[in-house]
Design a protein around this motif. Structure first.
Motif, mmCIF file in Angstrom:
data_model
loop_
_atom_site.group_PDB
_atom_site.id
_atom_site.type_symbol
_atom_site.label_atom_id
_atom_site.label_comp_id
_atom_site.label_asym_id
_atom_site.label_seq_id
_atom_site.Cartn_x
_atom_site.Cartn_y
_atom_site.Cartn_z
ATOM 1 N N MET A 50 0.804 -1.228 0.000
ATOM 2 C CA MET A 50 0.000 0.000 0.000
ATOM 3 C C MET A 50 0.837 1.279 0.000
ATOM 4 O O MET A 50 0.495 2.217 -0.723
ATOM 5 C CB MET A 50 -0.999 -0.010 1.149
ATOM 6 N N PRO A 51 1.935 1.367 0.761
ATOM 7 C CA PRO A 51 2.743 2.585 0.668
ATOM 8 C C PRO A 51 3.357 2.774 -0.726
ATOM 9 O O PRO A 51 3.527 3.904 -1.174
ATOM 10 C CB PRO A 51 3.845 2.377 1.712
ATOM 11 N N ILE A 52 3.657 1.671 -1.401
ATOM 12 C CA ILE A 52 4.187 1.783 -2.762
ATOM 13 C C ILE A 52 3.128 2.367 -3.685
ATOM 14 O O ILE A 52 3.401 3.287 -4.461
ATOM 15 C CB ILE A 52 4.655 0.398 -3.281
ATOM 16 N N TYR A 55 2.708 5.964 -2.786
ATOM 17 C CA TYR A 55 3.850 6.752 -3.259
ATOM 18 C C TYR A 55 3.662 7.134 -4.722
ATOM 19 O O TYR A 55 3.875 8.279 -5.110
ATOM 20 C CB TYR A 55 5.137 5.952 -3.053
ATOM 21 N N PHE A 56 3.239 6.163 -5.531
ATOM 22 C CA PHE A 56 3.063 6.440 -6.955
ATOM 23 C C PHE A 56 1.827 7.274 -7.248
ATOM 24 O O PHE A 56 1.788 8.013 -8.235
ATOM 25 C CB PHE A 56 3.074 5.142 -7.767
ATOM 26 N N LEU A 57 0.843 7.189 -6.405
ATOM 27 C CA LEU A 57 -0.317 8.062 -6.572
ATOM 28 C C LEU A 57 0.062 9.514 -6.269
ATOM 29 O O LEU A 57 -0.445 10.436 -6.905
ATOM 30 C CB LEU A 57 -1.467 7.623 -5.660
ATOM 31 N N GLY A 58 0.971 9.658 -5.252
ATOM 32 C CA GLY A 58 1.483 10.987 -4.905
ATOM 33 C C GLY A 58 0.392 12.017 -4.763
ATOM 34 O O GLY A 58 -0.618 11.788 -4.126
ATOM 35 N N LEU A 117 -1.542 3.277 2.783
ATOM 36 C CA LEU A 117 -1.665 3.955 1.494
ATOM 37 C C LEU A 117 -1.458 5.460 1.677
ATOM 38 O O LEU A 117 -0.710 6.091 0.922
ATOM 39 C CB LEU A 117 -3.039 3.676 0.889
ATOM 40 N N ALA A 118 -2.091 6.010 2.697
ATOM 41 C CA ALA A 118 -1.943 7.442 2.977
ATOM 42 C C ALA A 118 -0.501 7.793 3.337
ATOM 43 O O ALA A 118 0.026 8.823 2.919
ATOM 44 C CB ALA A 118 -2.890 7.861 4.090
ATOM 45 N N ILE A 119 0.154 6.920 4.106
ATOM 46 C CA ILE A 119 1.563 7.148 4.450
ATOM 47 C C ILE A 119 2.409 7.158 3.184
ATOM 48 O O ILE A 119 3.319 7.966 3.026
ATOM 49 C CB ILE A 119 2.076 6.066 5.433
ATOM 50 N N GLY A 120 2.105 6.257 2.257
ATOM 51 C CA GLY A 120 2.822 6.216 0.987
ATOM 52 C C GLY A 120 2.685 7.515 0.212
ATOM 53 O O GLY A 120 3.642 7.976 -0.421
ATOM 54 N N ILE A 121 1.495 8.099 0.278
ATOM 55 C CA ILE A 121 1.303 9.396 -0.390
ATOM 56 C C ILE A 121 2.213 10.443 0.238
ATOM 57 O O ILE A 121 2.851 11.225 -0.453
ATOM 58 C CB ILE A 121 -0.182 9.827 -0.329
ATOM 59 N N THR A 122 2.325 10.431 1.566
ATOM 60 C CA THR A 122 3.206 11.404 2.220
ATOM 61 C C THR A 122 4.674 11.122 1.910
ATOM 62 O O THR A 122 5.473 12.054 1.854
ATOM 63 C CB THR A 122 2.998 11.438 3.749
ATOM 64 N N GLU A 127 11.819 13.049 2.012
ATOM 65 C CA GLU A 127 13.037 12.345 1.642
ATOM 66 C C GLU A 127 13.051 11.019 2.384
ATOM 67 O O GLU A 127 13.421 10.937 3.547
ATOM 68 C CB GLU A 127 14.260 13.189 2.043
ATOM 69 N N VAL A 128 12.604 9.963 1.700
ATOM 70 C CA VAL A 128 12.430 8.659 2.327
ATOM 71 C C VAL A 128 13.059 7.594 1.436
ATOM 72 O O VAL A 128 12.885 7.614 0.219
ATOM 73 C CB VAL A 128 10.931 8.335 2.502
ATOM 74 N N ASN A 129 13.753 6.661 2.064
ATOM 75 C CA ASN A 129 14.209 5.472 1.353
ATOM 76 C C ASN A 129 12.998 4.539 1.308
ATOM 77 O O ASN A 129 12.733 3.804 2.258
ATOM 78 C CB ASN A 129 15.390 4.825 2.086
ATOM 79 N N VAL A 130 12.265 4.590 0.209
ATOM 80 C CA VAL A 130 10.993 3.877 0.108
ATOM 81 C C VAL A 130 11.187 2.365 0.235
ATOM 82 O O VAL A 130 10.394 1.695 0.904
ATOM 83 C CB VAL A 130 10.262 4.236 -1.204
ATOM 84 N N LEU A 131 12.235 1.836 -0.356
ATOM 85 C CA LEU A 131 12.476 0.396 -0.269
ATOM 86 C C LEU A 131 12.674 -0.044 1.184
ATOM 87 O O LEU A 131 12.055 -1.011 1.637
ATOM 88 C CB LEU A 131 13.688 -0.006 -1.115
ATOM 89 N N MET A 132 13.488 0.679 1.918
ATOM 90 C CA MET A 132 13.714 0.340 3.327
ATOM 91 C C MET A 132 12.410 0.499 4.127
ATOM 92 O O MET A 132 12.083 -0.344 4.955
ATOM 93 C CB MET A 132 14.808 1.208 3.956
#
Length: 188
Positions: A50-52, A55-58, A117-122, A127-132
């Motif tokens: 969901m964060p992924i 993130y892409f929805l941004g 999902l909402a966290i992914g949007i943020t 500046e976040v290492n999304v993979l980690m």
């Protein structure tokens, strides 16, 4: 964002899955590690994916998602909790719904991962290492979910239908809490 901040976010996101895992464990009659691991995998996977997606929805759909995410979680958890309570009182059933069918688990996993999902949007704005971040969220949710199932199982074996009723009430209360938080009525 620091590793400690990501760790705290991961633990916070995993709490709903942990609580729902306890409720799911209440319905499992026998001590079954396979079911515990499968439940943990569902929750861990959805909490990580969901964060992924977010993130892409941004910023594209940020306003739409944040306007309805709490309603979706409230509705799904309320329906599942209500179903657990109804099942506990049903004369046709022994009160246990230990199903880990795809349909059941996907609904539960989505309901508990909408905040992710909402966290992914943020994450799209920080500046976040999304993979980690995704790995931490998924692994921590998996581990806490397996533990939650085992905790719920201990109570479910001992207390039967009463424990399932409590589990249903807890799911409904989690849904209400999510709704009230997003409406700004309660602040946690």
């Amino acid at each position: 964002m620091t590793v400690l901040e990501l760790l705290l976010i991961a633990i916070g996101l995993a709490m709903d899955a942990f609580a729902v895992s306890i409720c799911k464990g209440l319905a499992i009659k026998e001590r079954d590690w396979k079911k515990s691991i499968i439940i943990g995998l569902y929750f861990g996977f959805f909490q990580a994916i969901m964060p992924i997606i977010g993130y892409f929805l941004g910023t594209t759909f940020e306003d739409f998602v944040t306007k309805i995410d709490h309603w979706i979680a409230f509705l799904l958890l309320g329906l599942i909790g209500g179903s657990m309570i109804k099942e506990a009182f049903s004369k046709e059933s022994d009160g246990y719904d230990d199903s880990i069918k795809v349909k059941t688990m996907v609904v539960l996993a989505i309901a508990t991962s909408i905040d992710a999902l909402a966290i992914g949007i943020t994450f799209a704005f920080l500046e976040v290492n999304v993979l980690m971040a995704v790995l931490m969220i998924g692994i921590i949710t998996f581990v806490l979910s397996v533990i939650g199932v085992k905790i719920g199982n201990q109570f479910g074996v001992r207390y039967g239908k009463r424990a399932e009723i409590v589990g249903g009430i807890i799911l409904i209360l989690i849904g209400v809490k999510i709704l009230l938080e997003h409406l700004g009525i309660i602040v946690v």
